[in-house]
Scaffold this active site. Structure first.
Site, PDB file in Angstrom:
ATOM      1  N   LYS A  18     -11.055  10.878 -66.686  1.00 54.48           N
ATOM      2  CA  LYS A  18      -9.798  10.303 -67.201  1.00 54.48           C
ATOM      3  C   LYS A  18      -9.952   9.937 -68.676  1.00 54.48           C
ATOM      4  CE  LYS A  18      -7.099   6.113 -66.582  1.00 54.48           C
ATOM      5  NZ  LYS A  18      -7.066   4.821 -65.897  1.00 54.48           N
ATOM      6  N   TYR A  36     -21.639  10.226 -44.485  1.00 53.40           N
ATOM      7  CA  TYR A  36     -21.465  11.447 -45.273  1.00 53.40           C
ATOM      8  C   TYR A  36     -20.025  11.945 -45.171  1.00 53.40           C
ATOM      9  CZ  TYR A  36     -22.470  16.216 -46.975  1.00 53.40           C
ATOM     10  OH  TYR A  36     -22.477  17.395 -47.685  1.00 53.40           O
TER      11      TYR A  36
HETATM   12  P1  NAD Z   1     -29.430  18.555 -52.449  1.00 50.40           P
HETATM   13  O1  NAD Z   1     -29.842  17.367 -51.639  1.00 50.40           O
HETATM   14  O2  NAD Z   1     -30.425  19.632 -52.702  1.00 50.40           O
HETATM   15  O3  NAD Z   1     -28.869  18.090 -53.871  1.00 50.40           O
HETATM   16  C1  NAD Z   1     -28.262  16.855 -54.108  1.00 50.40           C
HETATM   17  C2  NAD Z   1     -28.715  16.369 -55.477  1.00 50.40           C
HETATM   18  O4  NAD Z   1     -28.050  15.131 -55.791  1.00 50.40           O
HETATM   19  C3  NAD Z   1     -30.221  16.067 -55.535  1.00 50.40           C
HETATM   20  O5  NAD Z   1     -30.770  16.590 -56.721  1.00 50.40           O
HETATM   21  C4  NAD Z   1     -30.288  14.547 -55.524  1.00 50.40           C
HETATM   22  O6  NAD Z   1     -31.455  14.037 -56.117  1.00 50.40           O
HETATM   23  C5  NAD Z   1     -29.008  14.188 -56.252  1.00 50.40           C
HETATM   24  N1  NAD Z   1     -28.490  12.833 -55.942  1.00 50.40           N
HETATM   25  C6  NAD Z   1     -28.307  12.291 -54.712  1.00 50.40           C
HETATM   26  N2  NAD Z   1     -27.788  11.057 -54.824  1.00 50.40           N
HETATM   27  C7  NAD Z   1     -27.629  10.818 -56.160  1.00 50.40           C
HETATM   28  C8  NAD Z   1     -27.152   9.716 -56.917  1.00 50.40           C
HETATM   29  N3  NAD Z   1     -26.730   8.594 -56.309  1.00 50.40           N
HETATM   30  N4  NAD Z   1     -27.147   9.808 -58.267  1.00 50.40           N
HETATM   31  C9  NAD Z   1     -27.583  10.931 -58.898  1.00 50.40           C
HETATM   32  N5  NAD Z   1     -28.054  12.018 -58.220  1.00 50.40           N
HETATM   33  C10 NAD Z   1     -28.077  11.954 -56.874  1.00 50.40           C
HETATM   34  O7  NAD Z   1     -28.134  19.140 -51.719  1.00 50.40           O
HETATM   35  P2  NAD Z   1     -27.276  20.456 -52.023  1.00 50.40           P
HETATM   36  O8  NAD Z   1     -27.318  21.304 -50.818  1.00 50.40           O
HETATM   37  O9  NAD Z   1     -27.659  21.029 -53.327  1.00 50.40           O
HETATM   38  O10 NAD Z   1     -25.821  19.829 -52.114  1.00 50.40           O
HETATM   39  C11 NAD Z   1     -25.178  19.607 -53.359  1.00 50.40           C
HETATM   40  C12 NAD Z   1     -23.764  19.082 -53.122  1.00 50.40           C
HETATM   41  O11 NAD Z   1     -23.022  20.039 -52.375  1.00 50.40           O
HETATM   42  C13 NAD Z   1     -23.719  17.782 -52.339  1.00 50.40           C
HETATM   43  O12 NAD Z   1     -22.692  16.968 -52.856  1.00 50.40           O
HETATM   44  C14 NAD Z   1     -23.372  18.232 -50.933  1.00 50.40           C
HETATM   45  O13 NAD Z   1     -22.702  17.234 -50.210  1.00 50.40           O
HETATM   46  C15 NAD Z   1     -22.489  19.438 -51.206  1.00 50.40           C
HETATM   47  N6  NAD Z   1     -22.498  20.388 -50.093  1.00 50.40           N
HETATM   48  C16 NAD Z   1     -23.569  21.187 -49.846  1.00 50.40           C
HETATM   49  C17 NAD Z   1     -23.546  22.057 -48.767  1.00 50.40           C
HETATM   50  C18 NAD Z   1     -24.675  22.994 -48.449  1.00 50.40           C
HETATM   51  O14 NAD Z   1     -24.623  23.662 -47.421  1.00 50.40           O
HETATM   52  N7  NAD Z   1     -25.699  23.128 -49.258  1.00 50.40           N
HETATM   53  C19 NAD Z   1     -22.421  22.083 -47.913  1.00 50.40           C
HETATM   54  C20 NAD Z   1     -21.361  21.231 -48.184  1.00 50.40           C
HETATM   55  C21 NAD Z   1     -21.389  20.395 -49.285  1.00 50.40           C
END
Ligand code: NAD
Ligand code: UDP
Length: 312
Positions: free
Chosen positions: A104, A144
């Site tokens: 924003k 979640y």
């Molecule tokens: P991942 O756990 O590998 O990556 C998540 C990243 O976010 C990590 O690097 C972690 O250190 C960082 N993180 C977590 N909490 C944080 C915070 N409070 N502040 C700063 N950084 C933070 O997971 P991913 O599979 O790469 O998922 C990435 C995104 O995509 C997520 O938001 C997840 O919900 C979404 N997503 C992934 C999938 C999948 O199948 N991989 C499916 C649906 C949604």
């Protein structure tokens, strides 16, 4: 040159996204608290002139000037997001409030990594974006699922009230290289178990279904969505081929070429029984469709874990 913030940029999806954006010529700020991400995922980028790394937690405010924000920060694997459930929902809710506040203030576009989990244990099958879902608000997955639902709500309200230019990607199960060895999601678990000659741990009877998208396809969809001029509605991104968990186990066993057995473990509560995206909106609006089938994607992922385990 456009400046792009990727929160969760050291994670599985975030690091692939950064690779793609840097290739496209963007200037990147990667923000991560390294809860589930790793420096290894981004170490090839640290000397790149268009790459900047900030260790920060998105539940705390931060001031940056950017043109686009991809909000990927949030643990995605059930074992990690349940490890500190309160922190998980704070990451989704307070995190997106901080990022929307930034969007924003600096008038940037913002894309939220939402999830198929907003559909919960879906009664409608397959799932279109019109479906409101069937989520248990008080179960072990709620931190979640409800966090991501609240984040979608905040995206829409900042759009309606403050004209923030939003994009909502509902990501379905995505897998590929750079999933952490301890990630705990099904594809990496089975591959690592198979490569170590351990039994495959199927939870429940294995008849629950998922639709697995290879990471390169997903990342292409995310960038197309961000770059769409007007699409503020949620868009499903995933592969629409559906498999039972037992079929996945058998395919991985076959591709790795081992004779290990399948062992059955209790099904965690609220584990969705079926999941498959309708991806018509992504096709029509973004011209996107996944192009990697399960066997092709698994072969690449198995190769990655073979190399990783040989060095571990
Ligand atoms: P991942 O756990 O590998 O990556 C998540 C990243 O976010 C990590 O690097 C972690 O250190 C960082 N993180 C977590 N909490 C944080 C915070 N409070 N502040 C700063 N950084 C933070 O997971 P991913 O599979 O790469 O998922 C990435 C995104 O995509 C997520 O938001 C997840 O919900 C979404 N997503 C992934 C999938 C999948 O199948 N991989 C499916 C649906 C949604
Ligand atoms: N699963 C399994 N064995 C494992 C890990 C997961 O059978 O070692 C099952 C899990 O119960 C679920 C499916 O595989 O039914 C997908 O689980 P994952 O954690 O990968 O993702 P999500 O449940 O969030 O879709």
């Amino acid at each position: 040159m456009e400046r792009v913030l990727v929160t969760g940029g050291a994670g599985f999806l975030g690091s692939h996204l950064i690779d793609k954006l840097i290739n496209n010529g963007s200037d990147i700020i990667c923000l991560d608290n390294f809860f589930t991400g790793s420096k290894e995922n981004i170490e090839h980028l640290v000397d790149h002139p268009n790459f900047e790394l900030i260790r920060h937690d998105i539940t705390l405010p931060i001031l940056l000037e950017v043109d686009k924000i991809y909000n990927m920060a949030c643990p995605a694997s059930p074992i990690h997001y349940q490890y500190n459930a309160v922190k998980t929902i704070k990451t989704s809710v307070i995190g997106i409030i901080n990022m929307l506040g930034m969007a924003k203030r600096v008038k940037s576009k913002i894309l939220q990594a939402s999830t198929s989990e907003v559909y919960g244990d879906p009664v409608e099958h397959p799932q279109t974006e019109e479906y409101w879902g069937n989520v248990n608000p008080i179960g072990i997955r709620s931190c979640y699922d409800e966090g991501k639902r609240a984040a979608e709500c905040l995206m829409m309200d900042y759009h309606r009230m403050n004209q923030v230019d939003i994009r909502i990607a509902r990501i379905f199960n995505t897998y590929g290289p750079r999933m952490a060895l301890n990630d705990g999601r099904v594809v990496s678990n089975f591959i690592i178990q198979a490569l170590r000659d351990n039994d495959l741990t199927v939870y429940g009877d294995g008849n629950q279904t998922r639709s697995f998208c290879y990471v390169d396809d997903l990342i292409e969809g995310l960038v197309l969505l961000m770059d769409h001029p007007t699409e503020i509605r949620p868009v499903n991104l995933g592969n629409d081929e559906e498999f039972t968990i037992l079929e996945l186990a058998e395919t991985i066993r076959d591709l790795v070429g081992t004779k290990i057995s399948i062992c059955y473990e209790p099904l965690p509560s609220d584990d969705p029984t079926q999941r498959r995206p309708v991806i018509t909106r992504a096709g029509t609006e973004l011209g996107w469709a996944p192009s990697t089938n399960l066997r092709q994607g698994l072969e690449k992922t198995i190769k990655y874990f073979e190399e990783k385990l040989s060095k571990a």
